[in-house]
Design a protein around this motif. Structure first.
Motif, mmCIF file in Angstrom:
data_model
loop_
_atom_site.group_PDB
_atom_site.id
_atom_site.type_symbol
_atom_site.label_atom_id
_atom_site.label_comp_id
_atom_site.label_asym_id
_atom_site.label_seq_id
_atom_site.Cartn_x
_atom_site.Cartn_y
_atom_site.Cartn_z
ATOM 1 N N ILE A 1 3.749 11.100 0.400
ATOM 2 C CA ILE A 1 4.885 11.075 -0.518
ATOM 3 C C ILE A 1 6.186 11.210 0.274
ATOM 4 N N LEU A 2 7.208 10.455 -0.111
ATOM 5 C CA LEU A 2 8.506 10.470 0.571
ATOM 6 C C LEU A 2 9.435 11.511 -0.073
ATOM 7 N N ILE B 1 11.208 10.576 -10.188
ATOM 8 C CA ILE B 1 10.250 9.563 -9.729
ATOM 9 C C ILE B 1 10.243 9.568 -8.214
ATOM 10 N N LYS B 2 9.083 9.765 -7.613
ATOM 11 C CA LYS B 2 8.951 9.804 -6.173
ATOM 12 C C LYS B 2 8.206 8.559 -5.666
ATOM 13 N N GLU B 3 8.406 8.251 -4.398
ATOM 14 C CA GLU B 3 7.859 7.033 -3.797
ATOM 15 C C GLU B 3 6.777 7.383 -2.777
ATOM 16 N N LEU B 4 5.717 6.597 -2.773
ATOM 17 C CA LEU B 4 4.620 6.791 -1.826
ATOM 18 C C LEU B 4 4.781 5.835 -0.645
ATOM 19 N N ASP B 5 4.523 6.319 0.525
ATOM 20 C CA ASP B 5 4.620 5.503 1.738
ATOM 21 C C ASP B 5 3.234 4.924 2.067
ATOM 22 N N ASN B 6 2.759 4.015 1.205
ATOM 23 C CA ASN B 6 1.448 3.387 1.411
ATOM 24 C C ASN B 6 1.512 2.364 2.544
#
Length: 308
Positions: A106-107, A114-119
């Motif tokens: 997770i970033l 709303i959070k962003e995933l570093d996939n």
């Protein structure tokens, strides 16, 4: 002991069937023609069915053996994940993180909660992307640097090679290839007899047995809608008459040699006297190139007639 006999019979059946199919492929010109050699297909289908049944039996036996082993080890079959191997492959090729592990990627960004995933990019997509780069490099080098033949050039080369092979075949073939340009009038009795048989079978229904004309025009006079002579008659029989108005093309039904023979027979009808000759149709045909006299249809029936 029964199991050994089954295995031996299975091996013998596979070996004999493969040997029979291989022998058929070597012996027959068209071994996989269903109409000419149905036994080849029967043998092939039987071979496939036996192999499938044998493998299915092996799988069932293996599953039963595994189930018995699990019961012996005190493990309930319901506790075993039979799709673990598939899930492992999917995880390997997608590199997806489980929900419980998302905290690791997770970033820090936060947009209204709303959070962003570093996939990571899925490995399958990444490898495919690398493959396109390699393909592009090879293609660029081969066609734009080394100047390899394009598809259009390869097609032209193939056509030229086919023409050379055809010319070599014509020059070496014991039997000449017959077409409208090379066909000549045959006068041998056996050839005319064959031509008459073909005519009676395919042509007499429209032109009458004596050539006097019925639905089709009279074949015994000197007037022709698409021209007389061997070349014109051969071409008319092979390719048919005027679109929608004349007879069908016979080049898909009759062999070129039979077309030559039936055309020779039709030419032999010139000057004969049919029982009920139709009125002349078309133009007067002269081999020496004299100006032909035009005979126009005079009745509605003649307007509907098919062509020669």
């Amino acid at each position: 002991m029964k199991k050994y006999f089954q295995s031996i019979a299975y091996i013998i059946f596979i070996a004999v069937t493969l040997f029979a199919i291989a022998t058929a492929i070597k012996s027959y010109e068209n071994p996989f023609s269903l109409y000419e050699h149905p036994l080849v297909w029967i043998a092939a289908v039987a071979l496939i069915i036996v192999i499938i049944l044998k493998e299915a039996l092996n799988i069932v036996s293996q599953q039963k053996a595994e189930q018995l082993q699990l019961e012996k080890d005190g493990i309930q079959p319901e506790e075993v994940d039979n799709w673990a191997w598939a899930k492992s492959i999917i995880n390997k090729w997608t590199a997806a993180k489980a929900i419980e592990e998302e905290d690791e990627i997770i970033l820090d960004h936060n947009y209204d909660g709303i959070k962003e995933l570093d996939n990571n990019l899925p490995p399958w997509w990444l490898y495919l992307f690398y493959a396109t780069i390699i393909f592009a490099a090879v293609y660029l080098t081969r066609y734009h640097i080394l100047g390899a033949d394009t598809q259009e050039m390869e097609y032209a080369h193939s056509v030229e090679e086919a023409k050379r092979e055809l010319a070599a075949y014509k020059s070496n073939s014991k039997e000449a290839i017959v077409d409208a340009e090379t066909a000549t009038v045959l006068t041998d009795a056996s050839d005319l007899s064959r031509g008459k048989a073909v005519y009676n079978l395919n042509c007499a229904a429209c032109h009458v047995a004596d050539g006097g004309g019925g639905i089709g025009p009279n074949l015994t006079d000197e007037y022709w809608i698409l021209g007389g002579g061997m070349k014109n008659i051969f071409n008319t029989i092979a390719n048919g008459g005027r679109d929608g108005k004349g007879m069908v093309a016979w080049n898909k039904t009759l062999k070129p040699k039979d077309i030559q023979k039936v055309a020779s027979y039709i030419i032999s009808l010139q000057g004969t006297t049919p029982a009920k000759p139709k009125e002349p149709q078309g133009e007067l045909y002269k081999e020496d190139g004299e100006a032909p006299a035009v005979v126009m249809p005079t009745t509605e029936e003649q307007l509907k007639d098919s062509i020669q």
